[in-house]
Design a protein around this motif. Structure first.
Motif, mmCIF file in Angstrom:
data_model
loop_
_atom_site.group_PDB
_atom_site.id
_atom_site.type_symbol
_atom_site.label_atom_id
_atom_site.label_comp_id
_atom_site.label_asym_id
_atom_site.label_seq_id
_atom_site.Cartn_x
_atom_site.Cartn_y
_atom_site.Cartn_z
ATOM 1 N N HIS A 186 0.810 -1.391 0.115
ATOM 2 C CA HIS A 186 0.180 -0.019 -0.147
ATOM 3 C C HIS A 186 0.708 1.351 -0.130
ATOM 4 O O HIS A 186 0.247 2.305 0.047
ATOM 5 C CB HIS A 186 -0.840 0.043 1.314
ATOM 6 N N ARG A 238 -7.036 4.468 -0.589
ATOM 7 C CA ARG A 238 -6.316 3.468 -1.158
ATOM 8 C C ARG A 238 -4.874 3.416 0.052
ATOM 9 O O ARG A 238 -4.449 2.275 -0.210
ATOM 10 C CB ARG A 238 -5.928 3.970 -2.414
ATOM 11 N N HIS A 239 -4.425 4.422 0.480
ATOM 12 C CA HIS A 239 -3.299 4.318 1.187
ATOM 13 C C HIS A 239 -3.501 4.393 2.627
ATOM 14 O O HIS A 239 -2.790 5.022 3.355
ATOM 15 C CB HIS A 239 -2.322 5.402 0.480
#
Length: 272
Positions: A186, A238-239
């Protein structure tokens, strides 16, 4: 370097009992209001405020050092005392954060600086080490041997410190269901994205309110982090695991990892 004499002076000034009033003049007042009065010129309250928050200063120092800190002997505690005093001078009441949160950040920063300075000194080979001659007069060979031994010791010590930080962070991340393998998957691939996410993660770790939300709820405050416009909600989601890790490193006592991921120099990872 802060020595025993400086520590004793600070200890006597801020924690000596003679002459102390029976009732504290700041009892019941919020620290923010006391700091404001000090900054407005009521300096008689400074020593009383520092005395009142002795347990807070000691706890913050012990947590940083990850051990019991003896206020009468540890140089680290004198650094923390001076940092708390610095925080009184620098605190801005209109910045939207509590004084204690700000003071904790200042203490941690000064202790990190102190730890780095101590490490730097420990890795320097003293000139006296190069003055020793062997029985057959081979001083050049002896100097080289000493230098190599000192260099190997410094590398070994650095590796051990990094290993300890990684183990501590791994344990902390486990509380969020995150592993180092997750971070590999990630982490941002592009430099611009990494710099933007590091900036947001640092803000997360240094903002008492946001970091409190993360640590108490074990959830990333995505909405609040995206308000600055540095990243989109999609990017933050997303991160998420990467942001949690950066926030914990920025908040905690991880000087090697902080340096390695580039928190203090615009996202450029260390190469050593």
């Amino acid at each position: 370097m802060w020595g025993e004499r400086v520590l004793l002076v600070l200890w006597k000034k801020w924690f000596s009992s003679p002459g102390r009033p029976a009732v504290s003049p700041i009892a019941g007042d919020k620290p923010e209001s006391v700091v404001e009065r000090i900054q407005q010129g009521d300096d008689r309250l400074r020593d009383e405020l520092i005395r009142s928050y002795h347990p807070f200063i000691l706890k913050t120092t012990s947590r940083f050092c990850r051990r019991y800190v003896d206020p009468a002997r540890d140089d680290a505690y004198s650094i923390a005392l001076a940092a708390f005093d610095e925080a009184i001078n620098r605190f801005l009441s209109d910045a939207g954060r509590s004084f204690l949160g700000f003071a904790e950040t200042v203490i941690q920063r000064r202790l990190i600086d102190y730890a780095r300075q101590e490490k730097k000194h420990s890795e320097v080979v003293p000139y006296s080490a190069f003055d020793t001659e062997s029985a057959d007069g081979d001083s050049a060979g002896n100097r080289l041997e000493v230098a190599q031994a000192m260099d190997a010791y410094a590398r070994e010590r650095t590796a051990e410190d990094r290993k300890a930080e990684i183990a501590a962070l791994s344990e902390e991340l486990s509380g969020y269901g995150i592993t180092f393998g997750d971070l590999v998957d990630h982490s941002p691939r592009h430099r611009d994205s990494r710099i933007a996410l590091l900036k947001v993660g640092r803000r997360l770790g240094e903002d008492e309110r946001l970091c409190g939300m993360l640590r108490q709820k074990k959830q990333l405050p995505i909405k609040e982090l995206c308000e600055g416009g540095d990243i989109t909600r999609k990017t933050a989601e997303r991160h998420r695991k990467y942001l949690v890790a950066v926030g914990l490193i920025a908040y905690g006592t991880y000087p090697f990892l902080r340096e390695y991921i580039g928190l203090d120099h615009d996202g450029e990872e260390a190469t050593s």
